[in-house]
Design an enzyme around this catalytic site. Structure first.
Site, PDB file in Angstrom:
ATOM      1  N   ASP A   1      14.507  -0.419   2.036  1.00 42.17           N
ATOM      2  CA  ASP A   1      15.194  -0.522   3.359  1.00 42.17           C
ATOM      3  C   ASP A   1      16.161  -1.577   3.102  1.00 42.17           C
ATOM      4  OD1 ASP A   1      15.703  -0.585   5.983  1.00 42.17           O
ATOM      5  OD2 ASP A   1      14.093  -0.983   6.585  1.00 42.17           O
TER       6      ASP A   1
ATOM      7  N   PHE B   1      12.920   5.286  11.423  1.00 47.56           N
ATOM      8  CA  PHE B   1      11.782   4.702  10.782  1.00 47.56           C
ATOM      9  C   PHE B   1      10.779   5.780  10.462  1.00 47.56           C
ATOM     10  CE2 PHE B   1       7.470   2.550  10.822  1.00 47.56           C
ATOM     11  CZ  PHE B   1       7.849   1.597  10.339  1.00 47.56           C
ATOM     12  N   VAL B   2      10.340   6.094   9.176  1.00 43.59           N
ATOM     13  CA  VAL B   2       9.722   7.032   8.915  1.00 43.59           C
ATOM     14  C   VAL B   2       8.110   6.794   8.590  1.00 43.59           C
ATOM     15  CG1 VAL B   2      11.664   8.587   8.294  1.00 43.59           C
ATOM     16  CG2 VAL B   2      10.495   6.859   6.565  1.00 43.59           C
TER      17      VAL B   2
ATOM     18  N   ASP C   1       7.471   2.858  -1.960  1.00 43.06           N
ATOM     19  CA  ASP C   1       7.466   3.965  -1.116  1.00 43.06           C
ATOM     20  C   ASP C   1       9.018   4.091  -0.610  1.00 43.06           C
ATOM     21  OD1 ASP C   1       7.528   1.524   0.292  1.00 43.06           O
ATOM     22  OD2 ASP C   1       6.034   2.109   1.709  1.00 43.06           O
TER      23      ASP C   1
ATOM     24  N   LYS D   1      17.109   3.519   1.783  1.00 43.63           N
ATOM     25  CA  LYS D   1      18.164   3.798   3.059  1.00 43.63           C
ATOM     26  C   LYS D   1      19.341   2.915   2.549  1.00 43.63           C
ATOM     27  CE  LYS D   1      14.476   3.655   6.681  1.00 43.63           C
ATOM     28  NZ  LYS D   1      13.863   2.837   7.652  1.00 43.63           N
TER      29      LYS D   1
ATOM     30  N   ASP E   1       3.564   3.942   6.550  1.00 49.23           N
ATOM     31  CA  ASP E   1       2.872   3.672   7.714  1.00 49.23           C
ATOM     32  C   ASP E   1       3.474   3.076   8.992  1.00 49.23           C
ATOM     33  OD1 ASP E   1       3.096   0.932   6.529  1.00 49.23           O
ATOM     34  OD2 ASP E   1       1.794   0.280   8.022  1.00 49.23           O
TER      35      ASP E   1
ATOM     36  N   LYS F   1       0.560  -1.233   0.008  1.00 45.41           N
ATOM     37  CA  LYS F   1      -0.035   0.070   0.025  1.00 45.41           C
ATOM     38  C   LYS F   1       0.768   1.297  -0.013  1.00 45.41           C
ATOM     39  CE  LYS F   1      -3.328  -2.433   2.909  1.00 45.41           C
ATOM     40  NZ  LYS F   1      -3.700  -2.447   4.457  1.00 45.41           N
ATOM     41  N   GLY F   2       2.096   1.406   0.628  1.00 44.32           N
ATOM     42  CA  GLY F   2       2.872   2.217   0.771  1.00 44.32           C
ATOM     43  C   GLY F   2       3.215   3.380  -0.418  1.00 44.32           C
TER      44      GLY F   2
HETATM   45  P1  IMP Z   1      12.482  -3.900   2.668  1.00 48.43           P
HETATM   46  O1  IMP Z   1      12.075  -5.327   2.324  1.00 48.43           O
HETATM   47  O2  IMP Z   1      13.423  -3.970   4.052  1.00 48.43           O
HETATM   48  O3  IMP Z   1      13.329  -3.025   1.965  1.00 48.43           O
HETATM   49  O4  IMP Z   1      11.485  -2.984   3.094  1.00 48.43           O
HETATM   50  C1  IMP Z   1      10.621  -2.432   2.245  1.00 48.43           C
HETATM   51  C2  IMP Z   1       9.295  -2.391   2.828  1.00 48.43           C
HETATM   52  O5  IMP Z   1       9.372  -2.034   4.172  1.00 48.43           O
HETATM   53  C3  IMP Z   1       8.691  -0.856   2.051  1.00 48.43           C
HETATM   54  O6  IMP Z   1       7.960  -1.256   1.225  1.00 48.43           O
HETATM   55  C4  IMP Z   1       7.862  -0.483   3.480  1.00 48.43           C
HETATM   56  O7  IMP Z   1       6.524  -0.884   3.285  1.00 48.43           O
HETATM   57  C5  IMP Z   1       8.530  -0.980   4.642  1.00 48.43           C
HETATM   58  N1  IMP Z   1       9.527  -0.042   5.474  1.00 48.43           N
HETATM   59  C6  IMP Z   1      10.818   0.039   5.270  1.00 48.43           C
HETATM   60  N2  IMP Z   1      11.457   0.928   6.104  1.00 48.43           N
HETATM   61  C7  IMP Z   1      10.227   1.735   6.750  1.00 48.43           C
HETATM   62  C8  IMP Z   1      10.179   2.871   7.233  1.00 48.43           C
HETATM   63  O8  IMP Z   1      11.228   3.391   7.780  1.00 48.43           O
HETATM   64  N3  IMP Z   1       8.863   3.419   7.582  1.00 48.43           N
HETATM   65  C9  IMP Z   1       7.685   2.596   7.060  1.00 48.43           C
HETATM   66  N4  IMP Z   1       7.872   1.388   6.369  1.00 48.43           N
HETATM   67  C10 IMP Z   1       9.103   1.115   5.930  1.00 48.43           C
HETATM   68 MG    MG Z   2       5.440  -0.968   2.427  1.00 49.94          MG
END
Ligand code: IMP
Ligand code: MG
Length: 178
Positions: free
Chosen positions: A106, A155-156, A103, A134, A162, A46-47
């Protein structure tokens, strides 16, 4: 602290105005790179929804919109590493120029999953555009081709992002509880 108190104590990290400016810059870069070719824009639910809806209004090539739902975080603030497909796209993307709108990248685990899934469908090209990145948290080779802002490990929330399902409607990117 209740939710409305938390909301008030959200520190603004990236203002609504900065977000607007960066969206226009990113879209004009994409407009130049694609030279009017038809693009399939995929919003990651959803982000990605707020960023996506702003970006597509600044992109000037023929555009089709698709939605892909993935969930990786459960309710918390750290990645479970386990990515789940919650909604698939409708139209085939074979031979299409695809741009994915996320969005935030990370750990990169979600992005790796998305790239693997979509590459298997043989698009003509596949690029990733993420509002936030990040770089210090990255654990995979996957990284965005375009991104709005590189941030630290905080964390944002807001502008689509969200915490436990809340704060997606904030017009800025904020850090909780500071
Ligand atoms: P990853 O798989 O660790 O790269 O995380 C990706 C997903 O985690 C993103 O699409 C976000 O939905 C969520 N996410 C990662 N960091 C944050 C944050 O700081 N705030 C909110 N959602 C986050
Ligand atoms: Mg997400």
């Amino acid at each position: 602290m209740n939710e409305s108190q938390k909301l008030q104590s959200t520190k603004v990290l990236i203002s609504a105005e900065k977000l607007r400016e960066r969206v226009v810059e990113l879209a004009s870069q994409i407009n130049q790179d694609y030279h009017g070719r038809e693009v399939t824009a995929i919003c990651i639910l959803k982000g990605g929804v707020v960023f996506f809806s702003d970006m597509i209004r600044s992109m000037d090539m023929p555009l089709k919109c698709e939605f892909l739902g993935v969930s990786s975080y459960g309710g918390g603030t750290t990645s479970s590493g386990e990515v789940k497909l919650t909604h698939d796209t409708n139209e085939p993307i074979e031979n299409k120029h695809v741009i994915v709108f996320e969005d935030i990248v990370d750990s990169g685990l979600t992005l790796s999953y998305i790239i693997k899934l979509l590459e298997a469908r043989k698009p003509a090209s596949l690029k990733i555009c993420s509002l936030l990145f990040k770089p210090e948290s990255l654990k995979t080779d996957a990284h965005p081709d375009y991104y709005g802002f590189a941030i630290g490990g905080e964390f944002v929330v807001g502008y689509g992002l969200d915490y436990a399902g809340l704060y997606r409607g904030l017009p800025h990117i904020g850090v909780l509880g500071v």
